[in-house]
Enzyme design. Structure first.
Site, PDB file in Angstrom:
ATOM      1  N   HIS A   1      -2.666   9.254  -1.819  1.00  0.00           N
ATOM      2  CA  HIS A   1      -1.360   9.812  -2.196  1.00  0.00           C
ATOM      3  C   HIS A   1      -1.503  10.589  -3.508  1.00  0.00           C
ATOM      4  O   HIS A   1      -1.361  10.045  -4.592  1.00  0.00           O
ATOM      5  CB  HIS A   1      -0.332   8.674  -2.340  1.00  0.00           C
TER       6      HIS A   1
ATOM      7  N   HIS B   1      -0.365  14.562  -4.942  1.00  0.00           N
ATOM      8  CA  HIS B   1       0.267  15.866  -4.689  1.00  0.00           C
ATOM      9  C   HIS B   1      -0.543  16.946  -5.398  1.00  0.00           C
ATOM     10  O   HIS B   1      -0.791  16.839  -6.608  1.00  0.00           O
ATOM     11  CB  HIS B   1       1.692  15.894  -5.238  1.00  0.00           C
TER      12      HIS B   1
ATOM     13  N   ASP C   1       0.255  19.864  -6.502  1.00  0.00           N
ATOM     14  CA  ASP C   1       0.901  20.440  -7.690  1.00  0.00           C
ATOM     15  C   ASP C   1       1.037  19.429  -8.828  1.00  0.00           C
ATOM     16  O   ASP C   1       1.338  19.807  -9.958  1.00  0.00           O
ATOM     17  CB  ASP C   1       2.268  21.068  -7.340  1.00  0.00           C
TER      18      ASP C   1
ATOM     19  N   GLY D   1      10.332  14.458  -2.430  1.00  0.00           N
ATOM     20  CA  GLY D   1      11.520  14.968  -3.113  1.00  0.00           C
ATOM     21  C   GLY D   1      12.482  13.866  -3.506  1.00  0.00           C
ATOM     22  O   GLY D   1      12.113  12.692  -3.572  1.00  0.00           O
TER      23      GLY D   1
ATOM     24  N   HIS E   1       7.916   9.093   1.628  1.00  0.00           N
ATOM     25  CA  HIS E   1       8.250   8.514   0.323  1.00  0.00           C
ATOM     26  C   HIS E   1       9.508   7.668   0.536  1.00  0.00           C
ATOM     27  O   HIS E   1      10.566   8.213   0.876  1.00  0.00           O
ATOM     28  CB  HIS E   1       8.588   9.605  -0.687  1.00  0.00           C
TER      29      HIS E   1
ATOM     30  N   GLU F   1      11.211   4.319  -3.492  1.00  0.00           N
ATOM     31  CA  GLU F   1      10.756   4.772  -4.818  1.00  0.00           C
ATOM     32  C   GLU F   1      11.994   4.947  -5.708  1.00  0.00           C
ATOM     33  O   GLU F   1      12.217   4.190  -6.631  1.00  0.00           O
ATOM     34  CB  GLU F   1       9.969   6.084  -4.698  1.00  0.00           C
TER      35      GLU F   1
ATOM     36  N   ASP G   1      -0.512   9.640  -7.146  1.00  0.00           N
ATOM     37  CA  ASP G   1       0.710  10.441  -7.004  1.00  0.00           C
ATOM     38  C   ASP G   1       0.540  11.813  -7.667  1.00  0.00           C
ATOM     39  O   ASP G   1       0.274  12.780  -6.969  1.00  0.00           O
ATOM     40  CB  ASP G   1       1.928   9.702  -7.587  1.00  0.00           C
TER      41      ASP G   1
HETATM   42  N1  ADE Z   1       6.731  15.006  -5.401  1.00  0.00           N
HETATM   43  C1  ADE Z   1       5.761  14.818  -6.302  1.00  0.00           C
HETATM   44  N2  ADE Z   1       5.750  13.563  -6.744  1.00  0.00           N
HETATM   45  C2  ADE Z   1       6.748  12.929  -6.089  1.00  0.00           C
HETATM   46  C3  ADE Z   1       7.238  11.624  -6.105  1.00  0.00           C
HETATM   47  N3  ADE Z   1       6.716  10.670  -6.873  1.00  0.00           N
HETATM   48  N4  ADE Z   1       8.294  11.328  -5.304  1.00  0.00           N
HETATM   49  C4  ADE Z   1       8.830  12.252  -4.523  1.00  0.00           C
HETATM   50  N5  ADE Z   1       8.396  13.510  -4.471  1.00  0.00           N
HETATM   51  C5  ADE Z   1       7.360  13.840  -5.247  1.00  0.00           C
HETATM   52 ZN    ZN Z   2       4.431  11.184  -4.167  1.00  0.00          ZN
END
Ligand code: ADE
Ligand code: ZN
Length: 332
Positions: free
Chosen positions: A14, A16, A18, A171, A198, A201, A278
């Protein structure tokens, strides 16, 4: 045979793209595209690219993505970023990674989603470690068309290893609840596109319940099931994997008291937890750092760390052949 020395190989399921743009990578991407960064000073760039101490919640956290995303709007930059991020992970000891990104966030300059996917695939081909791509769909109210396009492309490019292996839903979970996506994931099931969501969270245990009922194989975070015995049992009985991300959870306030971080408790109760980053650049962490964090905070043992990595192998969206190789690498 059990490994005697300390764990120094890791698996990130997990991360991302970016959220993996460090100061060094940002400078390379800016130079490649002749973009002037908001500062030439590393310290200042670091403070722009990483989450401030004042971060209040996930919505606040998500504001940190503006600069990295602005550097990822061309084919060349996406290809290079995937390559650079996976190379940096290799230096940290990562032996397999699933990198995720949302093609619809890379269309600011007119690049079609499909072109973005093809560019990321070229970057993946150059990676020094084996890996796969997960395509993120985004929570929102006016992007159903973009999410459907991502799903169609995931179906088109889906492969068992070495490319696009699944989709995700990322998101603002607290604003756009998981139940809004029931039809969407019914389509993903029909297309046989595996997915992680996701959930649990910024939302609560109900989002986790919904995500499991919708057929998610894995859940991003899931940390907010703590204290809800019914959903904990559901997670255990369903065998769904939790992609836990400790530093992210502390910074987004998914968890308010880290001394009670439930990762070890979940593990000891038989839940299939994994440890991931993450958004390591935004959080100023690495995967080896997350394992050390959990060792210091919770007293995670070497055996438990190994169990977590075996869970990651089981959870990976890849072939049995790749899983066997990863097992061997962890054991010797
Ligand atoms: N996009 C990047 N990190 C995220 C996160 N922790 N939760 C939801 N969307 C994300
Ligand atoms: Zn994430």
């Amino acid at each position: 045979m059990k490994k005697e020395n300390n764990i120094n190989h890791y698996i990130d399921l997990h991360a991302h793209l970016d959220g993996c743009i460090t100061v060094g990578i940002a400078k390379k991407l800016a130079a490649l595209q002749k973009i002037t960064l908001p500062s030439a000073a590393d310290e200042e760039l670091l403070s722009i690219l990483s989450v401030p101490d004042t971060c209040e919640d996930l919505n606040d956290f998500l504001k940190c993505f503006d600069l990295p995303l602005s550097l990822l709007q061309t084919e060349e930059s996406l290809e290079e970023a995937v390559y650079l991020v996976l190379s940096e992970m290799e230096r940290d000891g990562v032996i397999y990674a699933e990198l995720r990104f949302a093609p619809q966030l890379h269309t600011q300059k007119g690049m079609p989603q499909e072109t973005a996917i093809q560019a990321a695939l070229r970057g993946l081909k150059k990676s020094p470690i084996p890996g796969n791509l997960i395509l993120c769909c985004m929570r929102g109210e006016s992007n159903q068309k973009e999410n459907m396009e991502t799903l169609e492309l995931a179906r088109k490019y889906l492969i068992e290893d070495g490319g696009v292996v699944a989709i995700d839903l990322a998101g603002a979970e607290a604003i756009f609840p998981t139940e809004n996506y029931e039809e969407f994931f019914a389509k993903a099931r029909e297309y046989k596109v595996p997915f992680t969501i996701h959930a649990g969270e910024a939302g609560d245990a109900e989002d986790v319940k919904t995500a499991i009922q919708m057929g998610a194989a894995r859940l991003g975070h899931g940390v907010r099931i703590a204290g809800n015995e019914e959903v904990i049992r559901l997670v255990k009985d369903s065998g769904v994997f939790l992609e836990m991300c400790p530093t992210s959870n502390r910074q987004t306030k998914a968890v308010t008291d880290m001394s009670g971080y439930p990762l070890k408790d979940f593990l000891e109760r038989g839940l299939k937890v994994t440890i991931n980053t993450d958004d390591p650049a935004i959080e100023r962490t690495t995967l080896s750092g997350e394992f050390r964090y959990m060792q210091t905070l919770l007293g995670l043992t070497e055996d438990q760390k190994q169990q977590i990595l075996f869970n990651s192998i089981d959870a990976a969206f890849t072939t049995d052949k790749r899983k066997k190789e990863l097992h061997q690498q962890l054991l010797f």
